[in-house]
Design a protein around this motif. Structure first.
Motif, PDB file in Angstrom:
ATOM      1  N   VAL A 195      61.843  66.657  56.469  1.00 15.35           N
ATOM      2  CA  VAL A 195      63.111  66.208  55.905  1.00 15.35           C
ATOM      3  C   VAL A 195      63.553  67.207  54.848  1.00 15.35           C
ATOM      4  N   VAL A 196      64.841  67.549  54.898  1.00 13.90           N
ATOM      5  CA  VAL A 196      65.452  68.377  53.864  1.00 13.90           C
ATOM      6  C   VAL A 196      66.445  67.495  53.119  1.00 13.90           C
ATOM      7  N   ASN A 197      66.157  67.262  51.847  1.00 15.14           N
ATOM      8  CA  ASN A 197      67.026  66.457  50.997  1.00 15.14           C
ATOM      9  C   ASN A 197      67.994  67.404  50.292  1.00 15.14           C
ATOM     10  N   LEU A 198      69.270  67.242  50.595  1.00 16.79           N
ATOM     11  CA  LEU A 198      70.311  68.125  50.067  1.00 16.79           C
ATOM     12  C   LEU A 198      71.105  67.466  48.933  1.00 16.79           C
ATOM     13  N   ALA A 199      70.544  66.478  48.287  1.00 16.85           N
ATOM     14  CA  ALA A 199      71.270  65.726  47.255  1.00 16.85           C
ATOM     15  C   ALA A 199      71.820  66.618  46.152  1.00 16.85           C
ATOM     16  N   GLY A 200      71.073  67.615  45.762  1.00 18.31           N
ATOM     17  CA  GLY A 200      71.504  68.466  44.654  1.00 18.31           C
ATOM     18  C   GLY A 200      72.264  69.708  45.071  1.00 18.31           C
ATOM     19  N   VAL A 201      72.478  69.896  46.362  1.00 15.81           N
ATOM     20  CA  VAL A 201      73.161  71.100  46.844  1.00 15.81           C
ATOM     21  C   VAL A 201      74.670  70.900  46.761  1.00 15.81           C
ATOM     22  N   TYR A 206      71.162  61.538  57.287  1.00 13.65           N
ATOM     23  CA  TYR A 206      71.020  60.201  56.715  1.00 13.65           C
ATOM     24  C   TYR A 206      71.565  60.172  55.298  1.00 13.65           C
ATOM     25  N   THR A 207      71.975  58.993  54.869  1.00 14.56           N
ATOM     26  CA  THR A 207      72.519  58.847  53.524  1.00 14.56           C
ATOM     27  C   THR A 207      71.427  58.738  52.466  1.00 14.56           C
ATOM     28  N   SER A 208      70.214  58.333  52.868  1.00 16.20           N
ATOM     29  CA  SER A 208      69.124  58.206  51.899  1.00 16.20           C
ATOM     30  C   SER A 208      67.847  58.850  52.440  1.00 16.20           C
ATOM     31  N   GLU A 209      66.988  59.197  51.526  1.00 17.36           N
ATOM     32  CA  GLU A 209      65.696  59.774  51.895  1.00 17.36           C
ATOM     33  C   GLU A 209      64.832  58.744  52.618  1.00 17.36           C
ATOM     34  N   GLU A 210      64.951  57.493  52.236  1.00 12.48           N
ATOM     35  CA  GLU A 210      64.176  56.425  52.881  1.00 12.48           C
ATOM     36  C   GLU A 210      64.521  56.316  54.358  1.00 12.48           C
TER      37      GLU A 210
END
Length: 111
Positions: free
Chosen positions: A44-50, A100-104
């Protein structure tokens, strides 16, 4: 760019922050390649801070997806800010990736 790594539900996650561009892809390439070669192909690549992504970064993610799928795995993306989401939609990469909208939600698939 800020980079953190973690594991959730036996899924390896990389969280990125800041500009994800040609000058910043090397550590992400190394992380994706290292995990794919180690057989950990559900990532998983979480792009929340990008807040910015360029074509080199998009290519990096596409290559990571390709390597995961070659080993019967998957690369999921999550938590995109709207400007980044628009780039994925304009390039139609939103059709290639599971986003996806969330990491979960992104880590809910079987490892």
């Amino acid at each position: 760019m800020d980079i953190t790594h973690k594991v959730s539900n036996s899924i390896n996650i990389i969280q990125l922050g800041g500009r994800f561009d040609a000058h910043e892809v090397a550590p992400v390439v190394a992380w994706l390649k290292g995990h794919a070669e180690a057989g950990k192909v559900n990532l998983v690549v979480n792009l929340a801070g990008v807040n910015f992504i360029d074509s080199t970064a998009l290519s990096t993610l596409v290559q990571g997806l390709k390597h995961c799928r070659e080993k019967n795995g998957e690369l999921h993306l999550c938590c995109m800010q709207q400007p980044v989401r628009v780039i994925f939609e304009l390039t139609r990469l939103d059709k290639a990736f599971s986003i996806y909208t969330s990491e979960e939600e992104a880590t809910a698939f079987q490892a």
